[in-house]
Design an enzyme around this catalytic site. Structure first.
Site, PDB file in Angstrom:
ATOM      1  N   SER A 155       0.799  -1.238   0.000  1.00  0.00           N
ATOM      2  CA  SER A 155       0.000   0.000   0.000  1.00  0.00           C
ATOM      3  C   SER A 155       0.823   1.275   0.000  1.00  0.00           C
ATOM      4  O   SER A 155       0.244   2.358  -0.119  1.00  0.00           O
ATOM      5  CB  SER A 155      -0.937   0.020   1.216  1.00  0.00           C
ATOM      6  OG  SER A 155      -2.156  -0.595   0.910  1.00  0.00           O
ATOM      7  N   LYS A 158       0.067   3.565  -2.746  1.00  0.00           N
ATOM      8  CA  LYS A 158      -1.025   4.535  -2.684  1.00  0.00           C
ATOM      9  C   LYS A 158      -0.497   5.970  -2.629  1.00  0.00           C
ATOM     10  O   LYS A 158      -1.235   6.915  -2.932  1.00  0.00           O
ATOM     11  CB  LYS A 158      -1.916   4.258  -1.485  1.00  0.00           C
ATOM     12  CG  LYS A 158      -2.808   3.020  -1.626  1.00  0.00           C
ATOM     13  CD  LYS A 158      -3.716   2.873  -0.417  1.00  0.00           C
ATOM     14  CE  LYS A 158      -4.746   1.765  -0.601  1.00  0.00           C
ATOM     15  NZ  LYS A 158      -4.193   0.420  -0.408  1.00  0.00           N
ATOM     16  N   SER A 213      -6.218   2.903   4.544  1.00  0.00           N
ATOM     17  CA  SER A 213      -5.708   2.279   3.326  1.00  0.00           C
ATOM     18  C   SER A 213      -6.816   1.531   2.596  1.00  0.00           C
ATOM     19  O   SER A 213      -6.613   0.447   2.063  1.00  0.00           O
ATOM     20  CB  SER A 213      -4.552   1.333   3.656  1.00  0.00           C
ATOM     21  OG  SER A 213      -3.699   1.173   2.553  1.00  0.00           O
TER      22      SER A 213
END
Length: 476
Positions: A155, A158, A213
């Site tokens: 993640s 991101k 997330s």
């Protein structure tokens, strides 16, 4: 990447000082086996920036780094600065030849650091496959370990998603979620709790991306942007603009996918770019916020919609039973998947020094190990700053280098590439953000990059000075 348990209430954080820096780019704890970790740019206020002239030491060091790059380019043209092409599959061991973006030593496997008298030794028990410690302002890389090793990012990818899409909509933009918006969210993904047929603001969705997330929030924003495929293409284009050439995105949320890779060096570049954006700084430093719930009928039959609290899964920011809040921490993003293991990029400020640390996939499998190793590297970086000779540097975006080259030798530091001279865009101001009761801190990165072509040597002054320092307000 996924953290499904509810974090404990965050502790009061020591008051520290954070800074505002303006854009250099012209654009505008437990984990399940797979998935993601759970979490328009506003107007800015004017602020005078100071330019920092290149010192003899800075110029000499930059010249040495540049000379090494030029020599390598001559020997291995035309793609010496690009990451090696062969595959985007993470390897079991660091390749013998990696990208030398930022300096020749960063392309070497193993630990790179210039230990000398007065420089503290690196912390023991570092088990991460790759890590980097860099000065967020000057761009100096103080130490690194397999900095350009292409690994699965989880993640932390991101950050690239946010840096690419954040400027597209004002935070007040609303969107009613359709079933198709949530199509393709991977099994086991972390979710913030987006529901179909409910309306959310862009501000709500970004809080879901950064704090929990939420892959569901990522997919809704991607749908608003024209779909996952278009979004991924734009992410890869933006990575190339940032010179994050180790990075190849396949999914917008960092969910495990064949060929999806990044590196500690690239994630640090991406974070540095994102931190230029006021909203990015707010979201990544928010500890807790209210997220809209599902519309239901109350006892009187009236349809009502409440909200629930979400908390940031960055343990250095929110704290955990075995990880205290790190003094001066201000973001950025964590991740964990089966393939990537634990990954994390953090930014922290202490005594006027701002550092970025990225840690990828610690081999040691203790609880919160990625945060523990990050904290040790932060401690080392703050102790070593000003004493250790850098082993490389964080490069500016491609468009900035091109603008600098076009400006020619007459350009002075802070004037080429959208720098800090008169008439430049004002600096972002602090924003505590509606609905966020965590620290409303901001940290960004100032323009002021100068590139000079003279005497056959490419001299670079990449000092991006702090225009201001502000005190963080204590969290309740």
């Amino acid at each position: 990447m996924t953290q499904l348990h509810t974090p404990k209430a965050s502790r009061n954080q020591e008051t520290g000082r954070l800074s505002f820096m303006r854009p250099v780019s012209p654009r505008g704890v437990r984990f399940p086996s797979r998935g993601g970790d759970r979490a328009g740019t506003s107007a800015e206020m004017a602020c005078t920036l100071r330019t920092v002239p290149a010192t003899e030491k800075t110029v000499r060091r930059s010249a040495l780094v540049a000379s090494a790059v030029l020599l390598s380019t001559a020997l291995t043209a035309p793609a010496a600065l690009a990451a090696p092409k062969p595959t985007t599959s993470p390897s079991a061991a660091p390749p013998a030849r990696m990208s030398i973006v930022g300096g020749e030593r960063l392309g070497r496997p193993g630990t790179q650091v210039n230990l000398a008298a007065g420089v503290p030794v690196l912390p023991k028990e570092l088990s991460a496959r790759s890590w980097i410690v860099a000065d967020a302002e000057s761009g100096d890389v103080l130490a690194a370990h397999n900095a350009h090793w292409r690994l699965a990012p989880a993640s932390t990818l991101k950050m690239l998603f946010a840096d690419t899409l954040l400027p597209k909509w004002p935070r007040t933009t609303t969107h009613r979620v359709e079933t198709s918006d949530l199509a393709g969210v991977g099994s086991g993904s972390s979710m913030v709790g987006v529901k179909e047929d409910e309306t959310y603001t862009v501000h709500d969705l970004w809080l879901g991306v950064f704090l929990r997330s939420g892959n569901d929030a990522v997919h809704v924003l991607s749908a608003m942007n024209g779909g996952v495929e278009k979004t991924v293409d734009e992410m890869n284009e933006h990575a190339e603009e940032l010179q994050a050439l180790d990075t190849h995105a396949v999914s917008p949320d960092g969910y495990d996918a064949p060929g999806q890779v990044s590196s500690a060096y690239d994630l640090t570049l991406i974070a540095r770019s994102g931190l230029q954006k006021k909203d990015f700084r707010e979201y990544c430093s928010t500890v807790r916020a209210q997220f809209p719930g599902e519309t239901r009928k109350n006892k009187k039959g009236k349809r009502v919609r409440g909200s629930f609290e979400i908390q940031n899964t960055n343990r250095l920011l929110s704290g955990d039973y075995d990880v205290p809040v790190y003094q001066g921490i201000a973001g950025v993003k964590n991740g964990n998947t089966t393939h990537a293991g634990a990954t994390f990029t953090g930014v922290a400020e202490r005594d006027g020094k701002v550092l970025l640390v990225t840690v990828m996939n610690p081999v040691k499998k203790e609880s919160n190990e990625v945060y523990k190793e990050t904290a040790r590297l932060f401690d080392w970086g703050f102790a070593a700053a000003g004493k250790v000779e850098p082993v490389g540097e964080l490069v500016p975006p491609k468009s900035v280098e091109e603008a600098n080259a076009a400006a020619g030798p007459s350009a002075s530091p802070g004037q080429a590439g959208g720098g800090t001279g008169a008439g430049s865009k004002p600096v972002a101001s602090a924003h505590t953000g509606g609905g966020a009761d965590g620290m409303g801190v901001a940290l960004g990165i100032a323009g002021g990059v100068a590139a000079l072509l003279a005497g056959g040597v490419f001299l670079v002054n990449r000092r991006w000075p702090l225009p201001d320092l502000v005190r963080r307000r204590p969290r309740p």
